[in-house]
Design a protein around this motif. Structure first.
Motif: not given
Lengths: 210, 210
Positions: A109-110, A112-114, A116-118, A126-127, B21-22, B110, B113-114, B165, B168-170
């Motif tokens: 999850v950590n 995957g969240i980080e 999110s657009d890369r 991960i999904r 976002r990132r 987010n 956690i990062e 979470l 966002k992941l999906h």
């Protein structure tokens, strides 16, 4: 530098540990190689890119805990007891991991969240794993909640992952102490609604009257 | 380049959007300045560091949604209805944010956690805000669950953050559709145990018999 035959394994372990601790963007191939005691020049013999190593490290992370999930699905026991054994095993693994590394939380999850657009291929892997976890939980939940199995399975994992977030943010494993009790509340209510008992020690007695 | 009087505001907005976002590690001062249309030389007139700007952007993020949390705490209504209004407002804000930006999720969690082992001042500010959110939810939950208020308040937020979470992941806001129903199950069970009704339309009738 260790034996070459171990180098791939050491790169996987180093990448997994660093990603779990610091995420994806903050670590680089040089640091992974230094931690693994593998020459940077050798890295590309084993993996074409940081992305490829990361996916392999994510797979290794999941392969290490997957047997616990499969065992919970396949045990001959009532569904609540099977889910309880899984949740307890996962939380015990968190406590053990923190004892040895000082770190907590779900690496999947950590990262995957980080991302999110890369790194779409890392995110996709991960999904897939999270979908497999959801399906494994749903295979148990269906015996408690036939009507909204997937919604309830996702709620179970959301409670677990949400609690892991707070435990990690506060660096406090005691925030995991009540996860199973909360999940049982969700399951009891689902069982009530479906008229299916959650069985064993965990039923409140209400479901039998539902 | 816009007017100097707006530059601080634009830096805050750009940093907040990019972090949401990132994450933290993947963005730099140069990119924030480019997005904000502020010269990099002017950046340090407003903020001593990326860390300081990030804390200010995190504060701005919380200040924007804080009135919703305070209103839910202070409304004259039964506790379940007040929590429901808060959860619905937060989920609506997520849907609106995704409509305009294509992005989803809780920026606080987010980034927190990062940064689990870096930037202690940023993490500390995030923890303070999450503690304030927990306290605001606990002020409502105490009317349902007097005995284990904090545990239940944390479970409510864990359910919300866990669902965010997965949404966002999906990249799927429909995964937020059932959050309130799941939280209500947790509250109903807490109310049952405490012998306190969750009131209004939300009670199952069981609590009155408890």
């Amino acid at each position: 530098m260790g034996r070459t035959s171990d180098a791939r394994q050491r790169l996987l372990a180093a990448a997994g540990d660093l990603m779990h601790r610091r995420g994806y963007a903050a670590i680089g191939v040089a640091e992974i190689c230094a931690r693994a005691e593998v020459r940077k020049g050798s890295f590309y013999h084993f993996f074409p890119s940081k992305e490829a190593l990361s996916i392999a490290a994510i797979d290794a992370y999941w392969e290490a805990q997957r047997p616990e999930w499969l065992a919970a699905r396949d045990r001959a026991d009532d569904p609540s007891a099977r889910l309880e054994s899984l949740i307890h095993a996962l939380i015990e693994a968190q406590r053990a991991y923190r004892e040895t590394t000082g770190n907590l939380g779900c690496m999947l999850v950590n990262v995957g969240i980080e991302l999110s657009d890369r790194e779409p291929s890392v995110r996709a892997r991960i999904r897939e794993i999270l979908d497999e976890q959801t399906a494994l939980v749903a295979d148990i939940v269906v015996e408690i909640d036939r009507d909204t199995t997937l919604v309830t399975a996702r709620a179970v994992l959301a409670q677990l992952e949400g609690a892991l977030l707070f435990a990690k943010l506060h660096d406090d494993p005691s925030l995991l102490d009540h996860v199973w009790a909360q999940i049982r509340r969700i399951l009891d209510a689902a069982g009530d609604r479906a008229g299916v008992g959650t069985g064993g020690d965990f039923g409140t007695g209400r479901s039998e009257a539902g």
